[in-house]
Design a protein around this motif. Sequence first.
Motif, PDB file in Angstrom:
ATOM      1  N   ARG A 179       0.844  -1.204   0.000  1.00 40.23           N
ATOM      2  CA  ARG A 179       0.000   0.000   0.000  1.00 40.23           C
ATOM      3  C   ARG A 179       0.880   1.255   0.000  1.00 40.23           C
ATOM      4  NH1 ARG A 179      -5.207   0.114   1.655  1.00 40.23           N
ATOM      5  NH2 ARG A 179      -4.879  -1.805   2.822  1.00 40.23           N
ATOM      6  N   ARG A 180       1.926   1.272   0.825  1.00 43.56           N
ATOM      7  CA  ARG A 180       2.805   2.430   0.912  1.00 43.56           C
ATOM      8  C   ARG A 180       3.448   2.736  -0.439  1.00 43.56           C
ATOM      9  NH1 ARG A 180       7.751   4.030   1.027  1.00 43.56           N
ATOM     10  NH2 ARG A 180       8.682   1.977   0.866  1.00 43.56           N
ATOM     11  N   ARG A 181       3.943   1.694  -1.118  1.00 46.68           N
ATOM     12  CA  ARG A 181       4.588   1.905  -2.420  1.00 46.68           C
ATOM     13  C   ARG A 181       3.603   2.403  -3.466  1.00 46.68           C
ATOM     14  NH1 ARG A 181       8.892  -3.165  -2.906  1.00 46.68           N
ATOM     15  NH2 ARG A 181       9.775  -2.884  -0.815  1.00 46.68           N
ATOM     16  N   HIS A 182       2.377   1.910  -3.426  1.00 46.99           N
ATOM     17  CA  HIS A 182       1.383   2.372  -4.399  1.00 46.99           C
ATOM     18  C   HIS A 182       0.885   3.782  -4.073  1.00 46.99           C
ATOM     19  CE1 HIS A 182       1.463  -1.636  -6.087  1.00 46.99           C
ATOM     20  NE2 HIS A 182       0.794  -1.140  -7.116  1.00 46.99           N
ATOM     21  N   ASP A 183       0.876   4.142  -2.808  1.00 43.72           N
ATOM     22  CA  ASP A 183       0.515   5.516  -2.449  1.00 43.72           C
ATOM     23  C   ASP A 183       1.528   6.511  -3.011  1.00 43.72           C
ATOM     24  OD1 ASP A 183      -1.748   4.708  -1.094  1.00 43.72           O
ATOM     25  OD2 ASP A 183      -0.850   4.884   0.904  1.00 43.72           O
ATOM     26  N   ALA A 184       2.735   6.035  -3.287  1.00 40.70           N
ATOM     27  CA  ALA A 184       3.799   6.888  -3.832  1.00 40.70           C
ATOM     28  C   ALA A 184       4.148   6.455  -5.263  1.00 40.70           C
ATOM     29  CB  ALA A 184       5.023   6.814  -2.924  1.00 40.70           C
ATOM     30  N   ARG A 208      -7.967   0.062 -10.301  1.00 39.01           N
ATOM     31  CA  ARG A 208      -8.162  -0.172  -8.870  1.00 39.01           C
ATOM     32  C   ARG A 208      -7.598  -1.533  -8.492  1.00 39.01           C
ATOM     33  NH1 ARG A 208     -13.358   2.765  -7.166  1.00 39.01           N
ATOM     34  NH2 ARG A 208     -13.730   4.118  -8.950  1.00 39.01           N
TER      35      ARG A 208
END
Length: 108
Positions: free
Chosen positions: A19-24, A42
């Motif tokens: 999730r963190r990598r996809h948020d960035a 999505r």
Amino acid sequence: MAVHAFRMQLKPGTIAEYRRRHDAIWPDLAALLRAAGISDYRIFVDPQSHALFACLTVAEPDRRGGLAHAPVMQRWWDHMADLMEVDPAGTPPNRPREWPLEPVFHLP
């Protein structure tokens, strides 16, 4: 426009980092996906099985054919390979393993 859905698989304990990598997400990767006609992309996760379910809309004609050979896509796959099931011996390597999903219901 066509909708495509598929499943991928995370390794246990990697949901937060995924999730963190996809948020960035890298701007050049997002631009590549949009240039290929991809929109409304999505990804959902089942926290019990670590299965990822992806759904995206593709403009017609489908222009995704060259994505696997784009350097930024290959760097992203390398960046994500420690978190998910990939094909390390594939061409190109580290492409996430995908299982296509078949539509069974649509409420327009």
